[in-house]
Structures are given as structure tokens and as C-alpha cells.
Design an enzyme around this catalytic site. Structure first.
Site, PDB file in Angstrom:
ATOM      1  N   HIS A 191       0.828  -1.207   0.000  1.00 28.97           N
ATOM      2  CA  HIS A 191       0.000   0.000   0.000  1.00 28.97           C
ATOM      3  C   HIS A 191       0.862   1.256   0.000  1.00 28.97           C
ATOM      4  CE1 HIS A 191      -2.120   3.174   2.416  1.00 28.97           C
ATOM      5  NE2 HIS A 191      -2.982   2.996   1.436  1.00 28.97           N
ATOM      6  N   GLU A 208       2.006   1.921  -3.397  1.00 26.95           N
ATOM      7  CA  GLU A 208       0.908   2.498  -4.185  1.00 26.95           C
ATOM      8  C   GLU A 208       0.919   4.024  -4.068  1.00 26.95           C
ATOM      9  OE1 GLU A 208      -3.358   3.810  -3.345  1.00 26.95           O
ATOM     10  OE2 GLU A 208      -3.177   1.700  -2.770  1.00 26.95           O
TER      11      GLU A 208
END
Length: 460
Positions: free
Chosen positions: A83, A86
Site C-alpha cells: 500500500h 501504491e
């Protein structure tokens, strides 16, 4: 331009049951006989799978890239890294300054977002169809040329920590969800939150992010999905120009572990002054499409989808009609099951009392419904009605431009074949009451269950 990114796992659309995956086919462009999306698929020489779904309802296009890597692929002690990366994918490349890609999208009237799950990470843009080339050029650039330094990484790490504080640490339901998963999965990394544990996010480094990027981000570990007012051959030409020049990499096999036998039911209870409406849920370990295929129970996910529709599929489903409408004991009630995970899934029942009422009576009523299910099963009439509703739902799948990419991407990263997807309506239609009752008894077992209570803090 502010970029809004979702940290939570993307739920599979199309009533939460239809997973569509298009296998890349080398050589000339070929049209698959899709029952829902009518896709075109091909594979570039560097291994990038490309899926095109023509949708001419409006002169716009949805362009997305999905990577076969997520939070469950992180190394121990690096939770939240997928994450975190990301976020960092918006921090510039060798050719674009931090935030410049987002500025280009905004200048062209487009929208963008990104998401991370346990099994995949994705990035998308929605723009006018004549701006597709701009999206391809810049998305391909950050697939190959991400540029990171402590100067941009360290501040973004604090952004992620603040995201965790606001979305998890300050939300009792999210806290309970984390604890429930940590108890549901004894060994599998699905027990670890996608956003990560704060003490491990705090230790994530620029070097760790670069290593994760270098390890997993490559064309042969990605799927490009283009949906909208496009021509498949033109998409192929653009993909060859911008993505086709990126070298492939040696991608390691996913190292996923197996759950040991679960021998006792578990319970999680969270009390908080922030809770206004109590709720209780009961979740059971269940197979995904891929896991069922590996274990020889190919039909079980389809039978469990029918069961979910019978039990929790709206106001006419068993739980809602009996507990909310007929008995008037609950304010809400339902069930859910999604078989599109790469590994395990869960089958979950939930119920909440009416405002001001206690949790114990509705839990007792829910337990009674589960016991009746196991004792008497479902009927052929219930199965027939549920199948009709599920298959009819596929008719509307093409209405939303983003539905096809979401369904295709989530399924393709989870190991579902095109043939399985194309046979989805037929496999649902073939489910019998005997199939549902058999699959149900294999899943609804106390020893592999977790009961979760979300409760207001008791007053003294």
C-alpha cells in the site's frame, strides 16, 4: 490536484459474485466469447496481458493497470509496504516530477485513483477516449521508471500513518475488523491488515519500497485493461508502443502458506464509546474459486454464492425477511460471500438490533437461523429463485464503464480462467439444493468460525 487513494480491499462487483478473467492469448488479437463483457484479449511479447472491452455508451475510456502483488506478498515485518508503494507511485519518475502525472490527468479532464488489496495493486484513469494515448504513455513510464528518494518517501510515510489513524485507529468497526481477521486466519497473511501495523509502517524505508517495486512491478506481472469507446487494434498499437518496450523480469513465485486445521470457535469483542449501534457477526473460513479448484471442490463457490443470495440477498432473503420484517427483532441482517480471493475466503452472517435494543436477542435469533439451515437445508424453490436473480444480475454488468475492469482485474489476479468465467451463468444455473446443502455443511462448522461483537461501552 488531490489524489484520493483507497487502502481497503476492492470488493468484487456484479452482485459480489461474478468474477471475470481474460487469459492473455499470444499472437493476433482474438475475441473471446464472453457472456457478459465480450472482451478482446492478447499478450505482448514482454508478457503483459491486455484486455479490451468495447463500450460505446459514451466517448470515454477507463484505463487501468493491475499488478499481481498485494499485501499478502509482503515479507514479515514489512506490513503495509504494498500500500505504501501504491502511494509512492504518484511521486514522480525519471521523466515526470512528483504529482505531474496527476496534474496532466486533471488538465485533460480526467479522474484517477489507485487501490491495494491482499492479492493485487491497481491504478486507473478515466478520460475522454481521445486522451487514451496520454494515459498509456505516463502509466507505462511509472511502470518502468519510478524515481524515489528520502525527500519524497519519508513525508509520504507519515501520510500513510495518518491514514491509518483516521481510518482504523479512530474507527471501532475497522479496529474490530482487523482483530477479527487476525483471529480468523491463524497462519495466512490475510490476517495482517492491508494498510499495515503502525509500528511496522513507521520502519518502512525508501530502500524497501524500491526493492518491492523492482521485485514485482514488471509487464509480465501486470494486466492492462482498457474499457470504453475504443478499437481493439488501436489499443494494441498503443500498448505495443508504450508498454511493449518495457523489459520483462524474473518474477518470483508467490509464497503463500496454508491454514492449519482450526479446532475451536473464537470470539472477538470490542466495546467503545464511539459505537452507537451494536452488531454481531459470525464468519466462517470458506474456499475461493482458486482454492476450491485446487481442492477438487469446483462447484462449492457457486453453491455458496447461491446460499448467500438465499440468506442475505436483500429484503426478500431469509435473514432480513424473518428477523427484520416478520419478527421485528433486528434493524438489519444479512450474509455475504466473495470467492475471488487468491487463497481463502469467508462466509459471513451479520445482524444488528433495532436502536435501543440489546444484542443478545438478535444474536440468539441469528444462531437459530444458522441451526435451522444446517438441520433442514435450503429448498429447490429457494435455489431456483436465487439462481434466477443472480443470473439476471449479469445482464446489467456492462452498464457501468468501470465494472468490467474491476471484475476482470480482480479475477485475473486471482487465478480464475476465462473458461470458468464464461461458464459462470451456466455453473450458477446448474447448482442444486443438494449442492448448496453439501457445500454449506462443509463451511458452516463451529470450529472454523469467529464471532465478532461491536458494542457500545457499558455505562456504570
Amino acid at each position: 490536484m488531490a489524489v484520493f487513494r483507497r487502502r481497503a480491499r476492492l470488493a468484487a462487483p456484479l452482485l459480489g459474485v461474478l468474477a471475470v478473467v481474460l487469459a492473455g492469448i499470444a499472437g493476433p488479437v482474438t475475441t473471446a466469447r464472453a457472456k457478459v463483457f465480450d472482451p478482446v484479449s492478447f499478450t505482448l511479447d514482454n508478457g503483459l496481458q491486455v484486455v479490451v472491452v468495447v463500450n460505446r455508451r459514451a466517448p470515454i475510456v477507463h484505463h487501468s493497470v493491475w499488478y499481481r502483488v498485494g499485501a499478502a506478498d509482503e515479507q514479515a515485518g514489512e506490513s503495509g509496504l504494498a500500500h505504501f508503494l501504491e502511494h509512492l507511485m504518484f511521486k514522480g519518475t525519471e521523466n515526470l516530477a512528483p504529482g505531474e502525472f496527476s496534474e496532466i490527468i486533471a488538465a485533460n479532464g480526467g479522474r484517477e485513483n489507485a487501490f491495494t488489496s491482499w492479492d493485487y495493486t491497481g491504478y486507473y484513469q478515466t478520460v475522454a477516449a481521445d486522451r487514451l494515448e496520454i494515459m498509456m504513455k505516463n502509466e507505462a513510464d511509472r511502470m518502468a521508471n519510478l524515481s524515489l528518494s528520502d525527500e519524497v518517501v519519508m513525508p509520504e510515510r507519515e501520510v500513510v500513518r495518518e491514514e491509518r489513524r483516521s481510518r482504523v485507529d479512530n474507527e471501532p468497526a475497522s479496529q474490530l475488523g482487523e482483530m477479527t481477521r487476525a483471529v480468523q486466519f491463524l497462519n495466512h497473511p490475510y490476517r495482517i491488515p492491508i494498510i499495515g501495523w503502525d509500528h511496522e509502517i513507521e520502519q518502512l524505508s525508501t530502500e524497501a519500497a524500491i526493492a518491492f517495486y523492482d521485485k514485482w512491478y514488471a509487464p509480465n506481472n501486470a494486466i492492462l485493461i482498457v474499457a470504453g469507446d475504443v478499437d481493439p487494434e488501436e489499443v494494441r498499437a498503443l500498448a505495443e508502443t508504450y508498454y511493449g518496450v518495457i523489459p520483462s523480469k524474473d518474477i518470483p513465485a508467490r509464497q503463500r502458506v496454508i491454514e492449519p486445521p482450526q479446532n475451536a470457535p473464537r470470539e472477538v469483542r470490542l466495546e467503545s464509546p464511539r459505537v452507537r449501534q451494536p452488531q454481531v457477526s459470525v464468519s466462517y473460513l470458506a474456499p475461493s474459486y482458486r482454492q476450491a479448484a485446487l481442492d477438487g471442490g469446483h462447484n462449492d463457490p457457486y453453491a455458496l454464492q447461491v446460499l448467500s443470495e438465499i440468506i442475505g440477498g436483500g429484503a426478500t432473503a431469509r435473514l432480513y425477511s424473518r428477523l427484520v420484517v416478520e419478527q421485528g427483532i433486528a434493524g438489519s441482517a444479512g450474509a455475504g460471500y466473495n470467492p475471488t480471493n487468491y487463497d481463502y475466503s469467508t462466509f459471513t452472517f451479520y445482524v444488528a438490533p433495532r436502536p435501543g435494543d440489546e444484542i443478545e436477542p438478535v444474536e440468539e435469533a441469528l444462531r437459530a437461523e444458522i441451526a435451522e439451515l444446517l438441520e433442514n437445508g435450503v429448498t429447490e424453490e429457494e435455489v431456483a429463485a436465487a439462481k434466477k436473480r443472480l443470473v439476471a444480475g449479469a445482464v446489467f454488468a456492462r452498464d457501468s464503464l468501470s465494472t468490467a475492469p474491476r471484475v476482470i482485474g480482480a479475477a485475473l489476479t486471482s487465478g480464475v480462467s476465462l473458461e470458468e468465467v464464461e461458464a459462470w451463468p451456466e455453473r450458477i444455473d446448474a447448482v442444486t439444493a443438494a449442492d448448496v446443502n453439501r457445500a454449506m455443511k462443509g463451511v458452516l462448522r463451529d470450529e472454523q468460525s469467529v464471532t465478532s461483537y461491536l458494542l457500545p461501552e457499558p455505562t456504570s
